[in-house]
Design a protein around this motif. Structure first.
Motif, mmCIF file in Angstrom:
data_model
loop_
_atom_site.group_PDB
_atom_site.id
_atom_site.type_symbol
_atom_site.label_atom_id
_atom_site.label_comp_id
_atom_site.label_asym_id
_atom_site.label_seq_id
_atom_site.Cartn_x
_atom_site.Cartn_y
_atom_site.Cartn_z
ATOM 1 N N LEU A 205 53.674 -22.472 5.145
ATOM 2 C CA LEU A 205 53.890 -21.067 5.496
ATOM 3 C C LEU A 205 54.725 -20.397 4.414
ATOM 4 N N MET B 133 60.777 -15.281 7.569
ATOM 5 C CA MET B 133 60.869 -16.629 8.121
ATOM 6 C C MET B 133 62.321 -17.050 8.192
ATOM 7 N N VAL C 3 59.226 -17.464 12.839
ATOM 8 C CA VAL C 3 58.376 -16.689 11.941
ATOM 9 C C VAL C 3 58.184 -15.305 12.565
ATOM 10 N N LYS D 34 58.072 -21.631 14.434
ATOM 11 C CA LYS D 34 57.172 -22.115 13.378
ATOM 12 C C LYS D 34 56.113 -23.042 13.964
#
Length: 88
Positions: free
Chosen positions: A6, A32, A37, A55
């Motif tokens: 990510l 993040m 997130v 996440k």
């Protein structure tokens, strides 16, 4: 889901593609944290706060990174080319 990294600013497509106001329900990561997130998506109404999820929950939803496949500064139209049968 093996090895999906990510990154802030990248766009991810869900494992199951959905229609959202004529667009694919992709998500772009805005921020993040250590375990969370925050993302934007066509499903987020104008004027609303960006949703925040863990996440793990985002990774469970995400299928792949599609940033390089999208038109610059735009979301993908629904249905995607693959579902319309145009090209491969």
């Amino acid at each position: 889901m093996a090895d999906l990294t990510l990154t802030v600013g990248r766009v991810y497509r869900g494992k199951r593609i959905r229609n959202c106001h004529g667009l694919v329900n992709d998500r772009v990561i805005k921020w993040m944290g250590v375990n969370s997130v925050q993302f934007d998506s066509p499903s987020v109404a104008i004027g609303r706060h960006y949703p925040t999820v863990s996440k793990d929950k985002f990774l469970a939803w995400a299928g792949r990174d599609v940033t390089d496949e999208l038109p610059e500064g735009s979301w993908a139209d629904y249905p995607p080319v693959k579902l319309r049968g145009e090209g491969v």
